[in-house]
Design an enzyme around this catalytic site. Structure first.
Site, mmCIF file in Angstrom:
data_model
loop_
_atom_site.group_PDB
_atom_site.id
_atom_site.type_symbol
_atom_site.label_atom_id
_atom_site.label_comp_id
_atom_site.label_asym_id
_atom_site.label_seq_id
_atom_site.Cartn_x
_atom_site.Cartn_y
_atom_site.Cartn_z
ATOM 1 N N ASP A 1 0.833 -1.203 0.000
ATOM 2 C CA ASP A 1 0.000 0.000 0.000
ATOM 3 C C ASP A 1 0.870 1.256 0.000
ATOM 4 O O ASP A 1 0.361 2.376 -0.057
ATOM 5 C CB ASP A 1 -1.002 -0.011 1.167
ATOM 6 C CG ASP A 1 -0.330 -0.103 2.517
ATOM 7 O OD1 ASP A 1 0.915 -0.177 2.575
ATOM 8 O OD2 ASP A 1 -1.055 -0.088 3.535
ATOM 9 N N SER A 2 2.204 1.049 -0.001
ATOM 10 C CA SER A 2 3.122 2.174 -0.228
ATOM 11 C C SER A 2 2.901 2.749 -1.628
ATOM 12 O O SER A 2 3.402 3.835 -1.936
ATOM 13 C CB SER A 2 4.581 1.734 -0.040
ATOM 14 O OG SER A 2 4.851 0.564 -0.780
ATOM 15 N N ASP B 1 -1.096 -6.081 -0.283
ATOM 16 C CA ASP B 1 -1.538 -5.461 0.973
ATOM 17 C C ASP B 1 -3.042 -5.246 0.977
ATOM 18 O O ASP B 1 -3.604 -4.724 0.005
ATOM 19 C CB ASP B 1 -0.888 -4.076 1.132
ATOM 20 C CG ASP B 1 0.372 -4.121 1.972
ATOM 21 O OD1 ASP B 1 0.553 -5.067 2.763
ATOM 22 O OD2 ASP B 1 1.196 -3.186 1.824
ATOM 23 N N LYS C 1 -1.409 -9.384 2.734
ATOM 24 C CA LYS C 1 -0.657 -8.969 3.933
ATOM 25 C C LYS C 1 -1.532 -8.010 4.735
ATOM 26 O O LYS C 1 -2.245 -7.193 4.160
ATOM 27 C CB LYS C 1 0.665 -8.303 3.540
ATOM 28 C CG LYS C 1 1.462 -7.766 4.744
ATOM 29 C CD LYS C 1 2.915 -7.472 4.404
ATOM 30 C CE LYS C 1 3.152 -6.151 3.726
ATOM 31 N NZ LYS C 1 2.713 -4.963 4.490
ATOM 32 N N GLU D 1 -1.645 -5.575 8.480
ATOM 33 C CA GLU D 1 -0.896 -4.962 9.575
ATOM 34 C C GLU D 1 -1.623 -5.180 10.902
ATOM 35 O O GLU D 1 -2.826 -4.903 10.996
ATOM 36 C CB GLU D 1 -0.743 -3.451 9.327
ATOM 37 C CG GLU D 1 0.108 -3.129 8.112
ATOM 38 C CD GLU D 1 0.321 -1.629 7.912
ATOM 39 O OE1 GLU D 1 -0.085 -0.829 8.779
ATOM 40 O OE2 GLU D 1 0.895 -1.263 6.873
ATOM 41 N N GLU E 1 8.855 -4.378 10.602
ATOM 42 C CA GLU E 1 9.323 -3.086 10.081
ATOM 43 C C GLU E 1 9.894 -2.220 11.207
ATOM 44 O O GLU E 1 9.243 -1.997 12.232
ATOM 45 C CB GLU E 1 8.160 -2.365 9.380
ATOM 46 C CG GLU E 1 8.578 -1.022 8.794
ATOM 47 C CD GLU E 1 7.580 -0.454 7.779
ATOM 48 O OE1 GLU E 1 6.619 -1.156 7.395
ATOM 49 O OE2 GLU E 1 7.791 0.694 7.365
HETATM 50 O O1 KIV Z 1 3.585 -1.166 1.634
HETATM 51 C C1 KIV Z 1 4.771 -1.513 1.699
HETATM 52 O O2 KIV Z 1 5.610 -1.190 0.838
HETATM 53 C C2 KIV Z 1 5.181 -2.326 2.841
HETATM 54 C C3 KIV Z 1 6.647 -2.547 3.021
HETATM 55 C C4 KIV Z 1 7.272 -1.346 3.602
HETATM 56 C C5 KIV Z 1 6.922 -3.753 3.814
HETATM 57 O O3 KIV Z 1 4.366 -2.753 3.596
#
Ligand code: KIV
Length: 272
Positions: free
Chosen positions: A52-53, A91, A121, A123, A190
């Site tokens: 989600d980055s 994510d 994934k 969090e 992280e």
């Molecule tokens: O969204 C992302 O890029 C991440 C990484 C920083 C692990 O979750």
């Protein structure tokens, strides 16, 4: 061709667990589009994270919170079309799984059906345990994410190192064991102290992938645009830049502008 690329034709969640048992380190990078994902996959990266980055890197938002489930599916589907070998983890974005397990499952199913990704994934620790279990029960592999969890940035207030205090470190260790017991196939840690990350990696049999978590874990992940040096304002200690693409691209693009302005492009050979 990397050794890993020769050994494993297609990476699955089981391959990753085997890699940990064989003490083979796992490489993971983000990608959000077809062209970059194709390069990352062909270079032999084991896991591609459609993170989600993308909210920061692709859309220019300050945090990861604004990206939507539809947008994540769009990015993930583009990546999946490019990938032949890597495991594609997607994510679940902020707001798509925190309210209740049923909604979490609906979101995970949409990701799997509409993007073709291989795993999701999420969090968080004990607070999302029921949602993780429900998704796993539907046969969808889940990767956990502990330590600095950017979707909770407004709760933390900063992006500094997490779990330096004993109470938070203890909670993180408990959460990692809970995630393993629930059935997650791996965990991203992280920005936490290297000693704590090593302890966690040694206490579970599923792979621990670190970002800013030191060298005692089972693999590493970085944001692709950061490690290629396309971004240049973000300079955390953990980031190794393998290129300075920001500079190279700026030079190439400004050369193109000059060539067009002085009618040097196209030349006779570059036209019909
Ligand atoms: O969204 C992302 O890029 C991440 C990484 C920083 C692990 O979750």
């Amino acid at each position: 061709m990397s050794i890993a690329k020769k050994e494993y034709k297609r990476i699955t969640v089981k391959t990753l667990v085997d890699m940990k048992s064989n003490k083979e380190k796992i490489s993971m990078l983000t990608a959000y589009d077809y062209t970059m994902a194709k390069i990352v996959d062909e270079a032999g990266v084991d896991v591609i994270l459609v993170g989600d980055s993308a909210s920061n890197v692709m859309a220019g938002h300050e945090t990861t919170l604004p990206i939507t489930l539809d947008q994540m599916i769009y990015h993930a589907a583009s990546v999946v079309r490019a990938v032949q070998r890597a495991l594609v983890v997607v994510d679940l974005p902020f707001g798509s799984y925190q309210s209740d397990p049923k909604e979490a499952l609906r979101s995970a199913i949409r990701i799997m059906k509409e993007s073709g990704g291989h795993a999701v994934k999420m969090e968080g620790g004990k607070e999302i345990k029921e949602s993780i279990k429900r998704i796993l029960n539907a046969g969808i592999p889940v990767m956990g994410h502990l330590g600095l969890t950017p979707q909770s940035i407004y709760k933390f207030g900063t992006y500094t190192v997490r779990a330096k205090e004993e109470q938070e470190a203890e909670q993180l260790k408990e959460d990692a064991i809970m995630l393993e017991k629930a059935g997650c196939f791996g965990i991203v840690l992280e920005k936490i102290p290297a000693k704590l990350a090593r302890e966690v990696a040694e206490s579970v049999s599923i792979p621990i992938i670190g970002i800013g978590a030191g060298d005692g874990v089972d693999g590493q992940v970085l944001v692709l645009h950061d490690m290629l040096g396309m971004t240049h304002e973000f300079n955390p200690r953990f980031l190794r830049r393998y290129m300075n693409l920001y500079e190279d691209m700026t030079l190439s693009i400004s050369q193109y502008v000059k060539d067009v302005k002085k009618s040097d492009f196209p030349n006779k050979e570059e036209q019909y």
